[in-house]
Design an enzyme around this catalytic site. Sequence first.
Site, short mmCIF file in Angstrom:
data_model
loop_
_atom_site.label_atom_id
_atom_site.label_comp_id
_atom_site.label_asym_id
_atom_site.label_seq_id
_atom_site.Cartn_x
_atom_site.Cartn_y
_atom_site.Cartn_z
N ASP A 16 2.18 46.67 119.74
CA ASP A 16 3.05 47.30 118.78
C ASP A 16 3.61 46.21 117.86
O ASP A 16 3.65 45.04 118.22
CB ASP A 16 4.19 48.00 119.52
CG ASP A 16 4.64 49.26 118.82
OD1 ASP A 16 4.15 49.53 117.72
OD2 ASP A 16 5.49 49.95 119.38
N ASP A 18 6.38 44.86 117.12
CA ASP A 18 7.76 44.45 117.36
C ASP A 18 7.88 43.00 117.80
O ASP A 18 8.95 42.55 118.16
CB ASP A 18 8.43 45.38 118.38
CG ASP A 18 7.70 45.37 119.72
OD1 ASP A 18 6.74 44.58 119.87
OD2 ASP A 18 8.10 46.15 120.61
#
Length: 199
Positions: A16, A18
């Site tokens: 992801d 992040d």
Amino acid sequence: MSEYFSLSDCDVIGFDLDHTLCRYHLKETSRLIYESFARYLVEHKGYDKDLLNLTPATWDFCFKGLVVDLEDGNIVKLAEDGTVLRNRATHGTNDLSTEELMKHYGPKREWKHFNSLSTSFTRSARYYFYDNYFDLPGALLCGKVVDMLHKRGNEVNSNFWKDMLAAIDHNYNTSAFKDILIVQLMTLTKDETNSKIFF
């Protein structure tokens, strides 16, 4: 698929956006995300192909914390107290003048939706807060769409946002990047025939 899964069996692992487990090359990732957004609008919603044209300088427009004011097409960066920052306010991709800032936000440059933004509700029918890297290129695309609407002589209102939401939803579907990623990953792997790629 086998009963057990081992990371050592994989040549490529996707994460992801992040930065929890790895750091991304944000310019390349942003370009890929932008192209997927724009291609969706061009191919599925009939927008001008000009949206696909970017220059390296264009990326200076994108950074976390931008708010798209859907009521008028302005894109602003806010200070901690909700004040619109003077040097980070645009209509589409064009900087707002001091006079335009006064017209839209008053002498104190106060953004009227700040109190609702400072709660847990970061999205509404009136604005969209770009707070993550995955959809941040959408801020640039919003600016370019507003520019395109002006060029066509169309009124800028929140109607364009329905198409932007469809593009965002499209990008959250893993198939949006599958063909592009396979081509890019194959150029990065040493032995194309032994690579295992999971989607």
